[in-house]
Design a protein around this motif. Structure first.
Motif, PDB file in Angstrom:
ATOM      1  N   LYS A   1       0.848  -1.189   0.000  1.00  0.00           N
ATOM      2  CA  LYS A   1       0.000   0.000   0.000  1.00  0.00           C
ATOM      3  C   LYS A   1       0.883   1.239   0.000  1.00  0.00           C
ATOM      4  O   LYS A   1       1.741   1.406   0.877  1.00  0.00           O
TER       5      LYS A   1
ATOM      6  N   GLU B   1      -2.885   6.211  -1.223  1.00  0.00           N
ATOM      7  CA  GLU B   1      -4.252   5.738  -1.437  1.00  0.00           C
ATOM      8  C   GLU B   1      -4.325   4.551  -2.391  1.00  0.00           C
ATOM      9  O   GLU B   1      -5.420   4.087  -2.719  1.00  0.00           O
ATOM     10  N   TYR B   2      -3.184   4.036  -2.847  1.00  0.00           N
ATOM     11  CA  TYR B   2      -3.179   2.937  -3.809  1.00  0.00           C
ATOM     12  C   TYR B   2      -2.622   1.657  -3.184  1.00  0.00           C
ATOM     13  O   TYR B   2      -1.708   1.700  -2.359  1.00  0.00           O
ATOM     14  N   THR B   3      -3.176   0.544  -3.605  1.00  0.00           N
ATOM     15  CA  THR B   3      -2.645  -0.765  -3.237  1.00  0.00           C
ATOM     16  C   THR B   3      -2.134  -1.432  -4.509  1.00  0.00           C
ATOM     17  O   THR B   3      -2.899  -1.649  -5.454  1.00  0.00           O
ATOM     18  N   TYR B   4      -0.856  -1.744  -4.526  1.00  0.00           N
ATOM     19  CA  TYR B   4      -0.224  -2.365  -5.692  1.00  0.00           C
ATOM     20  C   TYR B   4      -0.086  -3.863  -5.447  1.00  0.00           C
ATOM     21  O   TYR B   4       0.262  -4.306  -4.343  1.00  0.00           O
TER      22      TYR B   4
ATOM     23  N   GLN C   1      -3.057  -2.032  -9.900  1.00  0.00           N
ATOM     24  CA  GLN C   1      -3.138  -0.925  -8.955  1.00  0.00           C
ATOM     25  C   GLN C   1      -4.611  -0.722  -8.609  1.00  0.00           C
ATOM     26  O   GLN C   1      -5.454  -0.643  -9.504  1.00  0.00           O
ATOM     27  N   LYS C   2      -4.931  -0.642  -7.307  1.00  0.00           N
ATOM     28  CA  LYS C   2      -6.316  -0.455  -6.888  1.00  0.00           C
ATOM     29  C   LYS C   2      -6.392   0.749  -5.960  1.00  0.00           C
ATOM     30  O   LYS C   2      -5.601   0.874  -5.016  1.00  0.00           O
ATOM     31  N   ASN C   3      -7.349   1.640  -6.238  1.00  0.00           N
ATOM     32  CA  ASN C   3      -7.522   2.810  -5.376  1.00  0.00           C
ATOM     33  C   ASN C   3      -8.493   2.500  -4.252  1.00  0.00           C
ATOM     34  O   ASN C   3      -9.040   1.403  -4.148  1.00  0.00           O
TER      35      ASN C   3
ATOM     36  N   GLU D   1      -9.728  -1.094 -10.058  1.00  0.00           N
ATOM     37  CA  GLU D   1      -8.449  -1.764 -10.325  1.00  0.00           C
ATOM     38  C   GLU D   1      -7.993  -1.479 -11.744  1.00  0.00           C
ATOM     39  O   GLU D   1      -8.781  -1.514 -12.689  1.00  0.00           O
TER      40      GLU D   1
END
Length: 483
Positions: free
Chosen positions: A378, A381-384, A394-396, A401
């Motif tokens: 993380k 604000e993004y989870t890679y 990449q998910k915000n 996604e």
């Protein structure tokens, strides 16, 4: 007096010598041996040796002022005993800022620099020793992963052989189910043709039942009564005797009257057998049987077969056959569908496994354990998510996604091609082009995604740590000789 002069002379010579060799590494001291003249290191000019380090730049390469800031292209050598030696631009000499940890660059300034080389060297040595321990542990773990990779590779090869054998067996079963389905379809088709051919006979049979019912129904009220049965029906072996009321009621199924539907399923069956009763002559005279009407001829003779033409019997036989062939066709259709699904599933698994086995997992399959694994990190604000040999996403925080690339190839250096991965053809960037990610592999004792950067728009760089990235050659670098 002579002793004082000698001491001052030695002190001055030492000062001159130290002044002239300041800012010079040990490998360059041979160029600065005191003599009458000095040759610029680039060979462009010869100057009197007294002009070396006199705070005036005479050589274009700045080699005559290694210890001052006079030459714009000059370099000052920090000896940094106990730490790492290095060069700094000569413009930083005596600028009031301590650049060398041994304070040698501020020998003639107002700055009060302390020698911090020993402390820095201790931290550097501790860091290097830690790196060496990490490398040793990483190499140990890597060897375990190599052994696991080899075993996993062999297991997948054995699994592929099993799938190939299963596919061959299913192919044989599939052909057998197709043959059975074809045979069931053929039999059903023949049955349906036979039914079509006998349809007219079936209608004739229904017409005969209705005709006999109407013959017995003397008052045409749509039902047969006890009196009508006594008037029209006689015993086969005692034609002249009139049936009793009880006998007539028995033929009517225990009732005193019946309609056409009940007649079809009771009295009609007894008449068609012809072994106990038959129809009398139309006027009811004993001993006279009806011979003019063809259905009554058959009833008069007690010939059940003639009441049912041959094609009618065939219809009944075909109807029974149809009832049997219908479920058979459905069963074979279901079996064939199941066999086709099983065969397709095995082929999909086999294709997927062949694709995995075709991937380059390193010289010793050391990277094979990464397959089917995913690693998350993380960042704001993004989870890679990195799924090696698959994709990067990449998910915000809203849950949207985006693909940052799909597995492309290894793209490391010629000496270590497995040091870098490239994931290409991600989702289009709003400025055009597709997103892509470069994954740099570093040595570590655990496998984890360490950092994600976006140095340019829609171009990402990830640092991925794993024991299998450890290389034995790293141990040969060692610690700097002057530490």
């Amino acid at each position: 007096m002579h002793f004082q002069i000698l001491f001052l002379t030695v002190l001055w010579c030492g000062f001159v010598d130290s002044r002239k060799i300041r800012g010079i590494s040990s490998s360059y001291k041979r160029f600065y041996r005191e003599r009458k003249s000095f040759l610029c290191i680039d060979g462009s000019k010869i100057i009197p040796f007294e002009q070396v380090n006199d705070d005036y730049c005479d050589c274009q390469d700045g080699s005559d002022e290694p210890g001052t800031s006079a030459c714009p292209r000059g370099r000052f050598y920090c000896t940094n005993l106990g730490f790492r030696p290095h060069y700094i631009p000569s413009s930083r000499v005596n600028d009031g800022i301590c650049d060398c940890c041994d304070a040698s660059d501020e020998y003639n300034s107002h700055a009060h620099c302390q020698n911090t080389c020993w402390n820095l060297g201790q931290r550097e040595r501790a860091y290097v020793e830690g790196q060496m321990r990490t490398l040793d542990e990483g190499l140990r773990l890597k060897q375990q992963l190599i052994e696991e990779g080899i075993l996993l590779w062999r297991e997948k090869q054995a699994q592929l052989r099993e799938l190939q054998q299963a596919a061959e067996d299913l192919q044989i079963k599939l052909e057998e189910h197709r043959r059975r389905k074809h045979e069931a379809d053929r039999l059903r088709e023949q049955t349906l043709k036979a039914l079509d051919a006998g349809d007219s006979g079936f209608r004739s049979q229904n017409s005969t039942v209705s005709s006999i019912f109407q013959l017995l129904d003397r008052n045409k009220d749509g039902s047969i009564t006890v009196d009508e049965v006594q008037a029209r029906v006689a015993l086969v072996h005692d034609e002249e005797r009139i049936l009793s009321e009880d006998e007539a009621v028995a033929l009517l199924g225990g009732y005193h009257q019946m309609d056409l539907t009940e007649f079809r399923h009771t009295l009609w069956d007894i008449l068609t057998r012809g072994d106990s009763i038959k129809i009398k002559h139309s006027d009811g005279a004993p001993g006279r049987l009806l011979v003019e009407d063809s259905p009554l001829k058959a009833a008069d003779r007690g010939d059940a077969a003639s009441l049912f033409p041959l094609h009618t019997t065939s219809i009944l036989s075909c109807s029974s056959c149809c009832k049997e062939t219908g479920p058979a066709v459905e069963m074979e259709t279901t079996n064939l569908k199941k066999a086709e699904e099983a065969y397709e599933t095995v082929n999909m698994e086999m294709s997927d496994l062949q694709k995995k086995l075709a991937t380059d997992y390193g010289t010793d399959w050391e990277f094979l354990f990464l397959n089917s694994q995913c690693y998350k990190l993380k960042v704001y604000e993004y989870t890679y998510t990195l799924c090696p040999f698959n994709q990067v996403t990449q998910k915000n925080t809203a849950g949207t996604e985006v693909s940052l690339g799909k597995w492309g190839m290894w793209a490391g250096t010629p000496k270590n091609q497995y040091s870098q991965m490239v994931y290409e053809n991600g989702e289009p960037c709003w400025q055009g082009g597709s997103r892509s990610t470069t994954v740099r592999l570093t040595c570590g004792t655990e496998t984890a995604l360490r950092s994600v950067k976006e140095p340019s728009k829609c171009q990402y760089i990830m640092d991925f740590q794993t024991p299998v990235a450890c290389q034995p050659v790293l141990k040969q670098r060692g610690i700097h000789s002057e530490l």
